[in-house]
Design a protein around this motif. Structure first.
Motif, PDB file in Angstrom:
ATOM      1  N   GLU A 194       1.875  13.707 -10.066  1.00  0.00           N
ATOM      2  CA  GLU A 194       2.851  14.789 -10.266  1.00  0.00           C
ATOM      3  C   GLU A 194       3.195  14.986 -11.736  1.00  0.00           C
ATOM      4  N   ARG A 195       3.160  13.924 -12.519  1.00  0.00           N
ATOM      5  CA  ARG A 195       3.489  14.032 -13.947  1.00  0.00           C
ATOM      6  C   ARG A 195       2.342  14.667 -14.731  1.00  0.00           C
ATOM      7  N   ASP A 196       1.174  14.759 -14.145  1.00  0.00           N
ATOM      8  CA  ASP A 196      -0.009  15.411 -14.724  1.00  0.00           C
ATOM      9  C   ASP A 196      -0.087  15.259 -16.237  1.00  0.00           C
ATOM     10  N   ILE A 197      -0.570  14.113 -16.655  1.00  0.00           N
ATOM     11  CA  ILE A 197      -0.704  13.844 -18.094  1.00  0.00           C
ATOM     12  C   ILE A 197      -2.129  14.095 -18.574  1.00  0.00           C
ATOM     13  N   SER A 198      -2.879  14.889 -17.823  1.00  0.00           N
ATOM     14  CA  SER A 198      -4.283  15.120 -18.168  1.00  0.00           C
ATOM     15  C   SER A 198      -4.456  15.711 -19.573  1.00  0.00           C
ATOM     16  N   GLY A 199      -3.437  16.408 -20.071  1.00  0.00           N
ATOM     17  CA  GLY A 199      -3.529  16.967 -21.426  1.00  0.00           C
ATOM     18  C   GLY A 199      -3.362  15.927 -22.505  1.00  0.00           C
ATOM     19  N   GLU A 234       0.828  -1.209   0.000  1.00  0.00           N
ATOM     20  CA  GLU A 234       0.000   0.000   0.000  1.00  0.00           C
ATOM     21  C   GLU A 234       0.861   1.257   0.000  1.00  0.00           C
ATOM     22  N   LEU A 235       2.018   1.197   0.679  1.00  0.00           N
ATOM     23  CA  LEU A 235       2.937   2.338   0.673  1.00  0.00           C
ATOM     24  C   LEU A 235       3.549   2.512  -0.711  1.00  0.00           C
ATOM     25  N   ALA A 236       3.833   1.396  -1.369  1.00  0.00           N
ATOM     26  CA  ALA A 236       4.366   1.468  -2.736  1.00  0.00           C
ATOM     27  C   ALA A 236       3.320   2.054  -3.685  1.00  0.00           C
ATOM     28  N   TRP A 237       2.064   1.610  -3.534  1.00  0.00           N
ATOM     29  CA  TRP A 237       0.986   2.147  -4.377  1.00  0.00           C
ATOM     30  C   TRP A 237       0.820   3.643  -4.146  1.00  0.00           C
ATOM     31  N   ALA A 238       0.947   4.068  -2.909  1.00  0.00           N
ATOM     32  CA  ALA A 238       0.812   5.499  -2.594  1.00  0.00           C
ATOM     33  C   ALA A 238       1.890   6.292  -3.325  1.00  0.00           C
ATOM     34  N   LYS A 239       3.126   5.794  -3.308  1.00  0.00           N
ATOM     35  CA  LYS A 239       4.205   6.484  -4.020  1.00  0.00           C
ATOM     36  C   LYS A 239       3.919   6.501  -5.517  1.00  0.00           C
ATOM     37  N   LEU A 240       3.498   5.368  -6.046  1.00  0.00           N
ATOM     38  CA  LEU A 240       3.205   5.256  -7.475  1.00  0.00           C
ATOM     39  C   LEU A 240       2.116   6.243  -7.891  1.00  0.00           C
ATOM     40  N   LEU A 277       9.221   1.923 -12.108  1.00  0.00           N
ATOM     41  CA  LEU A 277      10.670   1.754 -11.987  1.00  0.00           C
ATOM     42  C   LEU A 277      11.266   2.623 -10.885  1.00  0.00           C
ATOM     43  N   SER A 278      10.546   3.649 -10.478  1.00  0.00           N
ATOM     44  CA  SER A 278      11.069   4.534  -9.439  1.00  0.00           C
ATOM     45  C   SER A 278      10.865   3.981  -8.028  1.00  0.00           C
ATOM     46  N   VAL A 279      10.087   2.906  -7.897  1.00  0.00           N
ATOM     47  CA  VAL A 279       9.941   2.252  -6.591  1.00  0.00           C
ATOM     48  C   VAL A 279      11.114   1.288  -6.465  1.00  0.00           C
ATOM     49  N   THR A 280      12.077   1.641  -5.622  1.00  0.00           N
ATOM     50  CA  THR A 280      13.345   0.917  -5.540  1.00  0.00           C
ATOM     51  C   THR A 280      13.347  -0.130  -4.430  1.00  0.00           C
ATOM     52  N   ALA A 281      14.408  -0.928  -4.414  1.00  0.00           N
ATOM     53  CA  ALA A 281      14.590  -1.917  -3.343  1.00  0.00           C
ATOM     54  C   ALA A 281      14.714  -1.209  -1.988  1.00  0.00           C
ATOM     55  N   ASP A 282      15.365  -0.056  -1.984  1.00  0.00           N
ATOM     56  CA  ASP A 282      15.475   0.722  -0.735  1.00  0.00           C
ATOM     57  C   ASP A 282      14.101   1.171  -0.247  1.00  0.00           C
TER      58      ASP A 282
END
Length: 147
Positions: free
Chosen positions: A74-79, A62-68, A95-100
């Protein structure tokens, strides 16, 4: 109930009472649901522990989903919500959700679980200290009631 039983080729009809249908369902339900992933884990010496379905705070995913979700917002692709753009944004975010990150999520969940256990112990002690006996009456209470 009828549909469930009929799909499993169990003799039943609409004139049967619910309690009879329910008993038939109990009789014909699968013994225990097994999952391939559980068997694979077992072969490697691991055991899968399932969490309650609505206990989100004890699930690291759930924490990973929240980050995703935050990254996609943030990338706001609504356009440009084309399939290609959406897929690219999702892929980059995944890909930005890392092992750390995962280690941190698991650590947070473990800390929360330990806090729950600690609180549960405190509550259990507090509840054990409060005993209300409803079967016996205090003699002074009886005296006050009669006067």
């Amino acid at each position: 109930m009828l549909e469930w039983l009929q799909n499993r080729r169990v003799a039943c009809n609409e004139s049967m009472r619910k309690q009879v249908l329910f008993a038939l369902m109990q009789e014909h339900r699968p013994a225990k649901k097994t999952y391939v992933i559980d068997e694979m884990a077992k072969e490697k010496g691991h055991m899968v522990v399932r969490l309650p379905p609505y206990n989100c705070d004890l699930r690291a995913v759930e924490l990973a989903w929240a980050k995703l979700k935050r990254l996609i917002r943030e990338r706001d692709i609504s356009g440009d919500v084309s399939k290609v753009n959406l897929f690219a944004t999702e892929s980059e975010s995944l890909l930005s959700v890392t092992a750390d990150d995962w280690e941190e999520y698991c650590r947070k969940v473990q800390q929360l679980e330990e806090e729950y256990w600690r609180r549960d112990g405190v509550v259990k002690l507090a509840i054990d200290d409060v005993i209300i006996n409803t079967t016996e009456t205090d003699s002074s209470d009886e005296h006050e009631a009669h006067t």
